[in-house]
Every structure is written in structure tokens, then in C-alpha cells.
Scaffold this motif. Structure first.
Motif, PDB file in Angstrom:
ATOM      1  N   ASP A   1     -38.130 -60.284   1.390  1.00 41.32           N
ATOM      2  CA  ASP A   1     -37.193 -60.267   0.272  1.00 41.32           C
ATOM      3  C   ASP A   1     -35.900 -60.976   0.619  1.00 41.32           C
ATOM      4  O   ASP A   1     -35.263 -60.676   1.624  1.00 41.32           O
ATOM      5  CB  ASP A   1     -36.890 -58.808  -0.113  1.00 41.32           C
TER       6      ASP A   1
ATOM      7  N   GLU B   1     -31.494 -60.050  -4.565  1.00 43.57           N
ATOM      8  CA  GLU B   1     -31.728 -59.503  -5.895  1.00 43.57           C
ATOM      9  C   GLU B   1     -32.470 -60.500  -6.780  1.00 43.57           C
ATOM     10  O   GLU B   1     -32.291 -61.711  -6.665  1.00 43.57           O
ATOM     11  CB  GLU B   1     -30.389 -59.139  -6.544  1.00 43.57           C
ATOM     12  N   ILE B   2     -33.284 -59.988  -7.662  1.00 39.78           N
ATOM     13  CA  ILE B   2     -34.017 -60.832  -8.598  1.00 39.78           C
ATOM     14  C   ILE B   2     -33.133 -61.147  -9.794  1.00 39.78           C
ATOM     15  O   ILE B   2     -32.473 -60.268 -10.344  1.00 39.78           O
ATOM     16  CB  ILE B   2     -35.297 -60.123  -9.071  1.00 39.78           C
TER      17      ILE B   2
ATOM     18  N   TRP C   1     -33.173 -61.486 -13.215  1.00 41.29           N
ATOM     19  CA  TRP C   1     -34.043 -61.220 -14.356  1.00 41.29           C
ATOM     20  C   TRP C   1     -33.716 -62.121 -15.536  1.00 41.29           C
ATOM     21  O   TRP C   1     -34.614 -62.496 -16.314  1.00 41.29           O
ATOM     22  CB  TRP C   1     -33.939 -59.755 -14.769  1.00 41.29           C
TER      23      TRP C   1
ATOM     24  N   TRP D   1     -35.788 -65.184 -15.665  1.00 39.11           N
ATOM     25  CA  TRP D   1     -37.143 -65.051 -16.178  1.00 39.11           C
ATOM     26  C   TRP D   1     -37.173 -64.827 -17.679  1.00 39.11           C
ATOM     27  O   TRP D   1     -38.148 -65.213 -18.348  1.00 39.11           O
ATOM     28  CB  TRP D   1     -37.870 -63.923 -15.443  1.00 39.11           C
TER      29      TRP D   1
ATOM     30  N   TYR E   1     -46.836 -61.351  -7.199  1.00 39.55           N
ATOM     31  CA  TYR E   1     -47.134 -59.916  -7.262  1.00 39.55           C
ATOM     32  C   TYR E   1     -48.624 -59.628  -7.037  1.00 39.55           C
ATOM     33  O   TYR E   1     -48.975 -58.847  -6.151  1.00 39.55           O
ATOM     34  CB  TYR E   1     -46.651 -59.321  -8.581  1.00 39.55           C
TER      35      TYR E   1
ATOM     36  N   GLY F   1     -41.370 -50.428  -4.567  1.00 35.38           N
ATOM     37  CA  GLY F   1     -40.357 -51.351  -5.073  1.00 35.38           C
ATOM     38  C   GLY F   1     -40.952 -52.599  -5.688  1.00 35.38           C
ATOM     39  O   GLY F   1     -40.536 -53.041  -6.768  1.00 35.38           O
ATOM     40  N   GLU F   2     -41.951 -53.177  -5.022  1.00 38.56           N
ATOM     41  CA  GLU F   2     -42.595 -54.372  -5.549  1.00 38.56           C
ATOM     42  C   GLU F   2     -43.344 -54.074  -6.850  1.00 38.56           C
ATOM     43  O   GLU F   2     -43.340 -54.886  -7.779  1.00 38.56           O
ATOM     44  CB  GLU F   2     -43.563 -54.942  -4.510  1.00 38.56           C
TER      45      GLU F   2
ATOM     46  N   ASN G   1     -40.844 -53.868  -9.715  1.00 34.53           N
ATOM     47  CA  ASN G   1     -40.406 -55.204 -10.136  1.00 34.53           C
ATOM     48  C   ASN G   1     -41.485 -55.893 -10.971  1.00 34.53           C
ATOM     49  O   ASN G   1     -41.198 -56.527 -11.994  1.00 34.53           O
ATOM     50  CB  ASN G   1     -40.075 -56.060  -8.914  1.00 34.53           C
ATOM     51  N   HIS G   2     -42.715 -55.769 -10.523  1.00 36.29           N
ATOM     52  CA  HIS G   2     -43.875 -56.328 -11.222  1.00 36.29           C
ATOM     53  C   HIS G   2     -43.957 -55.772 -12.646  1.00 36.29           C
ATOM     54  O   HIS G   2     -44.074 -56.512 -13.634  1.00 36.29           O
ATOM     55  CB  HIS G   2     -45.116 -55.987 -10.391  1.00 36.29           C
TER      56      HIS G   2
ATOM     57  N   HIS H   1     -41.636 -54.176 -14.369  1.00 30.52           N
ATOM     58  CA  HIS H   1     -40.448 -54.506 -15.167  1.00 30.52           C
ATOM     59  C   HIS H   1     -40.583 -55.899 -15.785  1.00 30.52           C
ATOM     60  O   HIS H   1     -40.275 -56.091 -16.967  1.00 30.52           O
ATOM     61  CB  HIS H   1     -39.195 -54.449 -14.281  1.00 30.52           C
ATOM     62  N   LEU H   2     -41.040 -56.848 -14.994  1.00 31.98           N
ATOM     63  CA  LEU H   2     -41.175 -58.217 -15.502  1.00 31.98           C
ATOM     64  C   LEU H   2     -42.152 -58.281 -16.667  1.00 31.98           C
ATOM     65  O   LEU H   2     -41.917 -58.998 -17.648  1.00 31.98           O
ATOM     66  CB  LEU H   2     -41.630 -59.140 -14.367  1.00 31.98           C
TER      67      LEU H   2
END
Length: 231
Positions: free
Chosen positions: A66, A69-70, A72, A75, A91, A213-214, A217-218, A220-221
Motif C-alpha cells: 500500500d 490513501e485511495i 476515490w 474513480w 482486487y 481492509g482490502e 476498499n473493493h 466500497h468501489l
């Protein structure tokens, strides 16, 4: 991940900072658990491998770790096909790899310590249920639902209602995966191992938390950026 590896870096410190490095050590038959209090140069010598190649393998893990921060918003502005490609490469594929790599550790810790730590038997049960669910989920997304989403995006889908129902099913599966992760967090006391836990025991808890955590994120996207485009 700001970690510079040298010949004097201890094996145990690398695994503590970068849990997925354990796969490199395992592959090279280096004991990172009980025998981890040695520098890389000694570990390479004991395993009869090149120190340079060992450090190169480890640096590949560092580079994949990592980096922050991503974004978002980035995207939100991308088209659906770009998001789908990202989900698969960042992912789904890493998830398949991590589930395969983590499985033997979960099994070992459950087998060795489950007799006096019954919560580890539940960890084993929940992990393997999560593994099956998510592998099936990823396969279904790639084979069926993602192609439908691309057709929805292009207004070429034959049955829009059927496609939207397929998306809703994915959301239900996300909910179930989340409930399994919630149970894992509860049963592991927020992924905090007991004071006497061995290195592999601690490694399993760290990697389960990273997996959580991954997955978040997966999900959420997909749930909050990709799927709402077709409500």
C-alpha cells in the motif's frame, strides 16, 4: 511503504513491517517465525540462496504494498470499464493470491493452537467460508455481472431488469462477506493476538486485518461508485 532492506535487516522485522513478505521466506524455506531473529545475509546463507535475489524478491513485495490513501474522487470520474478493469487487477487477482497464500497459515495455527485457543477453530471456519464465498463471488462478477454492466453502460443489454437484479445480488453477497469479516474481528478481539502468540499466530491476525481492509476498499468501489450508476 518506506522500508529499505539491507543485508543486516532482521527477518522478523521485515515480516512485522510487511506481513506478505512471509510468502517469500516460506518459498525460500527460511524460518521467519521461531528463527526470524537473524539478518538477511545469514538467512540467505542458511537457505543456500543468493542474498541479492532474496532482497530483490522482498523489494517486489515492498513495491506492491500500500502506497497511501485511495483517491476515490479519481474513480468517480473514471468510466465503468476502467473501474471494472481496476477491480479485477487490483482486487480480484490479489485476493485469489492472498487467499491461497494465507490458507496454510490459518490451517497450521488452528491445528497447532486450537486445542487451548478454541477461538482459532472459529477463525478457521470463518476464513474458509469467506474464502469460498469471495472466490465464487469474483468468478461470478467477471463471468456474468461485469459483462452485463458494460452492456448497461452502452445501452445494449437485452433485459435491463435482469441485469439490475444481478447487481443487487452482488450487493447481498458483499453484505454477507462483511458479516463474516465482522465475526472474524470480534472473535480475534480486533485482530490482537494473545501476548504468548508465536510469530505465525501473529502473522495470521495481521494478514486477516489486511484482508479486511482490502475487501472494504473493493466493496466500497463497487457499492458506492460503480453500482449506483445503474440505479
Amino acid at each position: 511503504m518506506n522500508m529499505t532492506l539491507t543485508e543486516n535487516t532482521l527477518v522478523k522485522d521485515i515480516v512485522n513491517e510487511l506481513p506478505k513478505s512471509s510468502d517469500v521466506f516460506k518459498r525460500n524455506r527460511i524460518d521467519f517465525c521461531c528463527g526470524g531473529n537473524i539478518p538477511l545475509t545469514e538467512a540467505a546463507a542458511l537457505a543456500d540462496i543468493s542474498l541479492e535475489s532474496l532482497i530483490n524478491e522482498l523489494n517486489e513485495v515492498v513495491e506492491k504494498s500500500d502506497s497511501g490513501e485511495i483517491d476515490w474522487k479519481f474513480w468517480m470520474e473514471k468510466d465503468s470499464e476502467a473501474i471494472i478493469d481496476h477491480v479485477i487487477s487490483q482486487y480480484h487477482n490479489p485476493l485469489r493470491e492472498e487467499l491461497a497464500n494465507l490458507s496454510p497459515y490459518v490451517t497450521k495455527v488452528s491445528r497447532v493452537h486450537g486445542g487451548h485457543r478454541p477461538e482459532l477453530l472459529k477463525v478457521y471456519e470463518l476464513f474458509y467460508e469467506f474464502k469460498k464465498e469471495m472466490l465464487d463471488h469474483a468468478e461470478k462478477e467477471e463471468a456474468i455481472v461485469f459483462p452485463l454492466i458494460k452492456m448497461l453502460d452502452a445501452n445494449t443489454v437485452e433485459n435491463r431488469e435482469e441485469a439490475l437484479n444481478a447487481i443487487k445480488e452482488l450487493e447481498k453477497e458483499h453484505d454477507h462477506a462483511g458479516s463474516l469479516l465482522k465475526e472474524l474481528r470480534i472473535i480475534t478481539s480486533d485482530f490482537i493476538p494473545p501476548a504468548e502468540a508465536c510469530g505465525t499466530y501473529r502473522l495470521v491476525y495481521k494478514r486477516l486485518e489486511m484482508l479486511e481492509g482490502e475487501t472494504f476498499n473493493h466493496v466500497h468501489l463497487e457499492n458506492n461508485i460503480l453500482f449506483p450508476r445503474f440505479n
